[in-house]
Design a protein around this motif. Structure first.
Motif, short mmCIF file in Angstrom:
data_model
loop_
_atom_site.label_atom_id
_atom_site.label_comp_id
_atom_site.label_asym_id
_atom_site.label_seq_id
_atom_site.Cartn_x
_atom_site.Cartn_y
_atom_site.Cartn_z
N THR A 52 0.84 -1.20 0.00
CA THR A 52 0.00 0.00 0.00
C THR A 52 0.88 1.25 0.00
O THR A 52 2.04 1.19 0.37
N GLU A 53 0.29 2.36 -0.41
CA GLU A 53 1.03 3.63 -0.48
C GLU A 53 1.34 4.19 0.91
O GLU A 53 2.33 4.89 1.08
N SER A 54 0.46 3.91 1.87
CA SER A 54 0.68 4.37 3.24
C SER A 54 0.21 3.29 4.20
O SER A 54 -0.47 2.35 3.82
N CYS A 55 0.58 3.44 5.46
CA CYS A 55 0.21 2.45 6.47
C CYS A 55 -1.30 2.46 6.68
O CYS A 55 -1.89 3.52 6.90
N ARG A 56 -1.92 1.30 6.62
CA ARG A 56 -3.36 1.17 6.76
C ARG A 56 -3.76 0.62 8.14
O ARG A 56 -4.89 0.18 8.34
N ILE A 57 -2.82 0.63 9.09
CA ILE A 57 -3.07 0.11 10.43
C ILE A 57 -3.41 1.27 11.38
O ILE A 57 -2.77 2.31 11.33
N HIS A 58 -4.39 1.07 12.25
CA HIS A 58 -4.69 2.02 13.33
C HIS A 58 -3.75 1.70 14.49
O HIS A 58 -3.59 0.53 14.86
N HIS A 59 -3.15 2.73 15.07
CA HIS A 59 -2.23 2.54 16.19
C HIS A 59 -2.72 3.27 17.43
O HIS A 59 -3.11 4.43 17.36
N ASN A 60 -2.68 2.58 18.56
CA ASN A 60 -2.79 3.19 19.89
C ASN A 60 -1.44 2.89 20.52
O ASN A 60 -1.18 1.75 20.91
N GLY A 61 -0.57 3.90 20.57
CA GLY A 61 0.81 3.62 20.92
C GLY A 61 1.34 4.38 22.11
O GLY A 61 0.80 5.41 22.52
N TYR A 62 2.43 3.84 22.63
CA TYR A 62 3.21 4.46 23.70
C TYR A 62 4.68 4.35 23.29
O TYR A 62 5.16 3.25 23.01
N VAL A 63 5.38 5.48 23.25
CA VAL A 63 6.78 5.49 22.85
C VAL A 63 7.66 5.27 24.07
O VAL A 63 7.63 6.05 25.03
N VAL A 64 8.44 4.20 24.03
CA VAL A 64 9.33 3.86 25.12
C VAL A 64 10.67 4.59 24.97
O VAL A 64 11.21 5.12 25.94
N GLN A 65 11.19 4.62 23.74
CA GLN A 65 12.47 5.31 23.50
C GLN A 65 12.55 5.77 22.06
O GLN A 65 11.88 5.24 21.18
N GLY A 66 13.38 6.79 21.85
CA GLY A 66 13.62 7.32 20.51
C GLY A 66 12.53 8.30 20.07
O GLY A 66 11.57 8.56 20.79
#
Length: 119
Positions: A52-66
C-alpha cells in the motif's frame, strides 16, 4: 479467565528492513512491541510488504524510547518521543528521527495481527 504472558517470550516475531515486531496474542488483546532502527521509514521498510502507499493500520501507541515523525496522508504531521501516548488512524507514513532506536508499544491490535505480514 486470567491470562499472563511475558514479552521475553513473544508469540511471534516479524522482521523487516531496519526493524522488527514482537507480538503477544491474548483473549481480547493483541499487543505489539515494535523496534525501529535509525534510517527506518514505513514507506521504504514496510510499505513494500504491505503493498500500500501508506500504512493502513490504526495505532494506539506508547513510545518507550527514541523519536518518530508521523505524516498523515492529508499532510498533517507530528513527532512523538519517550513517554508520549498517541492515536494514529490509518493513512500515514512514519520514520525514525535521529540516531536512536525507536521502541513503540502498540495496544490497538492491528499491528500485532497484520503489520509487516506478507499475505
Amino acid at each position: 479467565m486470567l491470562e499472563v504472558k511475558t514479552l521475553d517470550k513473544p508469540d511471534e516475531r516479524r522482521d523487516f528492513p531496519r526493524g522488527h515486531l514482537e507480538a503477544v496474542h491474548m483473549t481480547g488483546l493483541d499487543f505489539a512491541v515494535a523496534t525501529f532502527e535509525p534510517g527506518w521509514r514505513w514507506s521504504e521498510s514496510v510499505g513494500p510488504i504491505a503493498g500500500t502507499e501508506s500504512c493502513r493500520i490504526h495505532h494506539n501507541g506508547y513510545v518507550v524510547q527514541g523519536r518518530m515523525r508521523i505524516r498523515m496522508d492529508d499532510g498533517a504531521e507530528s513527532e512523538v518521543g519517550p513517554g508520549d501516548v498517541f492515536v494514529c488512524p490509518p493513512g500515514h507514513d512514519a520514520w525514525v528521527v535521529g540516531d536512536d532506536q525507536v521502541v513503540v508499544y502498540d495496544f490497538a491490535g492491528g499491528m500485532a495481527q497484520t503489520y509487516a505480514k506478507a499475505d
